[in-house]
Design a protein around this motif. Structure first.
Motif, PDB file in Angstrom:
ATOM      1  N   VAL A 131       6.898  12.736  11.483  1.00 22.78           N
ATOM      2  CA  VAL A 131       6.936  11.335  11.089  1.00 22.78           C
ATOM      3  C   VAL A 131       5.715  11.103  10.197  1.00 22.78           C
ATOM      4  O   VAL A 131       4.582  11.266  10.639  1.00 22.78           O
ATOM      5  CB  VAL A 131       6.900  10.396  12.317  1.00 22.78           C
ATOM      6  N   VAL A 132       5.970  10.758   8.938  1.00 27.32           N
ATOM      7  CA  VAL A 132       4.907  10.534   7.961  1.00 27.32           C
ATOM      8  C   VAL A 132       4.849   9.038   7.669  1.00 27.32           C
ATOM      9  O   VAL A 132       5.820   8.457   7.185  1.00 27.32           O
ATOM     10  CB  VAL A 132       5.162  11.332   6.663  1.00 27.32           C
ATOM     11  N   THR A 133       3.725   8.430   7.978  1.00 22.14           N
ATOM     12  CA  THR A 133       3.510   7.011   7.710  1.00 22.14           C
ATOM     13  C   THR A 133       2.578   6.893   6.515  1.00 22.14           C
ATOM     14  O   THR A 133       1.529   7.533   6.478  1.00 22.14           O
ATOM     15  CB  THR A 133       2.880   6.316   8.932  1.00 22.14           C
ATOM     16  N   VAL A 134       2.980   6.074   5.544  1.00 25.94           N
ATOM     17  CA  VAL A 134       2.228   5.942   4.296  1.00 25.94           C
ATOM     18  C   VAL A 134       1.929   4.462   4.043  1.00 25.94           C
ATOM     19  O   VAL A 134       2.824   3.625   4.117  1.00 25.94           O
ATOM     20  CB  VAL A 134       3.039   6.507   3.109  1.00 25.94           C
ATOM     21  N   ILE A 135       0.671   4.177   3.743  1.00 26.51           N
ATOM     22  CA  ILE A 135       0.274   2.823   3.328  1.00 26.51           C
ATOM     23  C   ILE A 135      -0.132   2.921   1.868  1.00 26.51           C
ATOM     24  O   ILE A 135      -0.972   3.748   1.499  1.00 26.51           O
ATOM     25  CB  ILE A 135      -0.870   2.280   4.176  1.00 26.51           C
ATOM     26  N   GLN A 136       0.486   2.082   1.040  1.00 28.09           N
ATOM     27  CA  GLN A 136       0.235   2.069  -0.397  1.00 28.09           C
ATOM     28  C   GLN A 136      -0.283   0.685  -0.775  1.00 28.09           C
ATOM     29  O   GLN A 136       0.076  -0.302  -0.141  1.00 28.09           O
ATOM     30  CB  GLN A 136       1.518   2.383  -1.159  1.00 28.09           C
ATOM     31  N   SER A 137      -1.099   0.628  -1.819  1.00 29.05           N
ATOM     32  CA  SER A 137      -1.619  -0.676  -2.233  1.00 29.05           C
ATOM     33  C   SER A 137      -1.763  -0.749  -3.746  1.00 29.05           C
ATOM     34  O   SER A 137      -1.783   0.261  -4.434  1.00 29.05           O
ATOM     35  CB  SER A 137      -2.962  -0.936  -1.566  1.00 29.05           C
ATOM     36  N   ARG A 138      -1.849  -1.982  -4.229  1.00 23.68           N
ATOM     37  CA  ARG A 138      -2.168  -2.232  -5.629  1.00 23.68           C
ATOM     38  C   ARG A 138      -2.861  -3.580  -5.702  1.00 23.68           C
ATOM     39  O   ARG A 138      -2.683  -4.455  -4.852  1.00 23.68           O
ATOM     40  CB  ARG A 138      -0.930  -2.226  -6.515  1.00 23.68           C
ATOM     41  N   GLU A 139      -3.661  -3.742  -6.727  1.00 22.71           N
ATOM     42  CA  GLU A 139      -4.359  -5.009  -6.938  1.00 22.71           C
ATOM     43  C   GLU A 139      -3.385  -5.996  -7.557  1.00 22.71           C
ATOM     44  O   GLU A 139      -2.657  -5.657  -8.490  1.00 22.71           O
ATOM     45  CB  GLU A 139      -5.575  -4.809  -7.829  1.00 22.71           C
ATOM     46  N   ARG A 140      -3.363  -7.179  -7.031  1.00 24.33           N
ATOM     47  CA  ARG A 140      -2.511  -8.248  -7.571  1.00 24.33           C
ATOM     48  C   ARG A 140      -3.190  -8.850  -8.791  1.00 24.33           C
ATOM     49  O   ARG A 140      -4.411  -8.984  -8.833  1.00 24.33           O
ATOM     50  CB  ARG A 140      -2.253  -9.318  -6.526  1.00 24.33           C
ATOM     51  N   SER A 141      -2.412  -9.250  -9.747  1.00 29.79           N
ATOM     52  CA  SER A 141      -2.962  -9.847 -10.960  1.00 29.79           C
ATOM     53  C   SER A 141      -2.565 -11.311 -11.061  1.00 29.79           C
ATOM     54  O   SER A 141      -2.027 -11.757 -12.063  1.00 29.79           O
ATOM     55  CB  SER A 141      -2.474  -9.081 -12.185  1.00 29.79           C
TER      56      SER A 141
END
Length: 55
Positions: A44-54
């Motif tokens: 089970v691979v859990t991934v958290i991804q993010s990006r800066e909001r503009s």
């Protein structure tokens, strides 16, 4: 402010799951955290991804 996406991938081939997690990342998102567990005979691979909001 940043926007986050949390996804979970599961299966028996860990290399394929990690590759899948990287290719399925939404456009503009960077992988922030990856966690791997082995439960009930599969990974089970859990991934958290993010990006800066503009905003």
């Amino acid at each position: 402010m940043s926007e986050k996406v949390w996804e979970v991938f599961h299966g028996t081939n860990l290399d394929r799951l990690v590759d899948w997690a990287h290719t399925e990342a939404p456009l503009g998102f960077q992988i922030e955290h990856v966690e791997v567990a082995f439960m009930h005979g599969e990974y089970v691979v859990t991934v958290i991804q993010s990006r800066e909001r503009s905003d």
